[in-house]
Design a protein around this motif. Structure first.
Motif, short mmCIF file in Angstrom:
data_model
loop_
_atom_site.label_atom_id
_atom_site.label_comp_id
_atom_site.label_asym_id
_atom_site.label_seq_id
_atom_site.Cartn_x
_atom_site.Cartn_y
_atom_site.Cartn_z
N TYR A 56 41.85 43.43 32.01
CA TYR A 56 42.87 42.58 31.38
C TYR A 56 42.23 41.29 30.89
O TYR A 56 41.43 40.68 31.60
CB TYR A 56 43.96 42.27 32.39
CG TYR A 56 45.05 41.35 31.90
CD1 TYR A 56 46.06 41.81 31.07
CD2 TYR A 56 45.09 40.01 32.30
CE1 TYR A 56 47.08 40.96 30.64
CE2 TYR A 56 46.09 39.16 31.87
CZ TYR A 56 47.09 39.64 31.04
OH TYR A 56 48.09 38.80 30.61
N TYR A 89 39.98 44.79 43.38
CA TYR A 89 40.55 43.96 42.32
C TYR A 89 39.76 42.65 42.29
O TYR A 89 39.36 42.13 43.34
CB TYR A 89 42.02 43.68 42.64
CG TYR A 89 42.67 42.56 41.85
CD1 TYR A 89 43.33 42.82 40.65
CD2 TYR A 89 42.64 41.24 42.31
CE1 TYR A 89 43.95 41.79 39.94
CE2 TYR A 89 43.26 40.22 41.60
CZ TYR A 89 43.91 40.50 40.42
OH TYR A 89 44.52 39.48 39.72
N SER A 91 39.72 38.85 39.80
CA SER A 91 40.27 38.14 38.65
C SER A 91 39.85 36.68 38.66
O SER A 91 39.45 36.12 39.69
CB SER A 91 41.80 38.25 38.63
OG SER A 91 42.36 37.59 39.74
N MET A 308 49.24 43.53 35.52
CA MET A 308 48.10 42.63 35.56
C MET A 308 48.52 41.17 35.43
O MET A 308 47.96 40.28 36.09
CB MET A 308 47.10 43.00 34.46
CG MET A 308 46.53 44.40 34.58
SD MET A 308 45.76 44.75 36.19
CE MET A 308 44.19 43.90 35.99
#
Length: 327
Positions: A56, A89, A91, A308
């Protein structure tokens, strides 16, 4: 069902470099994960669709500056991976104001995997069905300083890729409840976080280089090189992922831990003229006996986009609270 045309529009920005990503826009790429079992560097078993992934990218411009949000999540499908349950994950949220340095926060978690060979991997498949051990990391860089924290915890039984957003929320909540673990700080002036660094490199034109980045307590750098890959370009054009004649680049990189001298390698393929330039294929070898390939595929992008986007809400608050005292 997302049409192929819609998927291509989401996969990459318009092909002309002058047409960048509009302010307040995002891009999604979904991946199918294929696995190859390797013995003495030779492939002995291959299986397609053992897992899934999603990347993303969001850019938002305002009078206060620019905000970037980048995230990657991937995991195995145990029913396709002989029962192996691995997922994670990672981010980053980056804020850039005019006449000021970038500020960044990051958070990630992944299942712990200590298998060093095929026999140990086989034994891992037959272990108990209790909680799922994971490692979490969070960090923040601003005002020339970088602070990070690494934590081990155990998610409840049943945690897995199919419910990874719920696992993310549980991992983020644990940041405020775990016993204190000393955070590590270091200088960060002019150095960016991992996903941000990679996104910048994919839009540059150099053929090779070395680039430091921020992740965890130890200094790290990318040693990279890139070259055109006409064969991959034809493959992606045949799958309607790029236009015919597009120059696709092969980007090979080693991640080097400056403290331990540990090294890990990955390769990705991308269209350097797209904005943002997101990987069409990713290859990595997390273990000597296992190679993974992530291939871009069509997916339900509206649902993925919502998942996301919401993932940032799960960790930004808890991570900020944990790190605030040290910055």
């Amino acid at each position: 069902m997302t049409t192929r045309r819609r998927f291509l529009a989401l996969l990459a920005a318009p092909w002309a470099q002058a047409q960048g990503l509009p302010a307040g826009s995002d891009r999604i790429v979904a991946y199918r994960v294929d696995a190859v079992i390797v013995l003495f560097s030779a492939p002995i078993f291959t299986r397609s669709g053992v897992g899934e992934g999603v990347l993303y990218f969001r850019k938002e411009d305002s009078g206060a500056g620019r905000q970037l949000r980048l995230a990657f999540a991937a995991g195995s499908r145990p029913e396709r991976a002989r029962g192996l349950n691995r997922f994670g994950y990672f981010s980053e949220s980056i804020r850039m104001a005019e006449n000021a340095g970038a500020e960044a926060q990051y958070f990630g978690f992944m299942t712990r995997s200590d298998e060093k060979n095929i026999k140990e991997a086989e034994r891992a498949l037959h272990t108990g069905t209790g909680g799922v051990p994971v490692v979490t990391i969070c960090g923040e860089a601003r005002d020339g300083r970088h602070l990070s924290r690494l934590t081990n915890l155990e998610l409840e039984a049943g945690a897995g890729w199919s419910v990874w957003p719920r696992c993310l929320a549980a991992a983020a909540r644990s940041l405020n409840t775990d016993a204190p673990d000393p955070s590590r700080s270091s200088g960060s002036s002019g150095v960016t976080t991992f996903l941000h660094t990679l996104s910048l490199l994919l839009e540059q034109t150099g053929s090779r280089g070395e680039t430091p980045f921020l992740y965890g307590r130890n200094p790290r750098r990318l040693v990279w090189q890139r070259s055109p890959d006409s064969r991959a370009g034809h493959e992606f054009a045949a799958r309607h992922l790029v236009e015919p004649g597009t120059t696709v680049m092969r980007f090979e990189a080693d991640i080097i831990d400056e403290s331990t001298r540990g090294r890990s390698r990955f390769t990705l393929w991308h269209d350097p003229a797209a904005r943002p330039s997101l990987p069409l294929r990713i290859e990595l070898q997390p273990r000597s006996f296992l190679r993974l390939r992530l291939e871009a595929v069509e997916a339900d992008t509206p649902a993925l986009r919502a998942t996301m986007m919401n993932s940032f809400d799960a960790w930004l608050g808890p991570a900020s609270a944990v790190l605030q005292a040290g910055l």
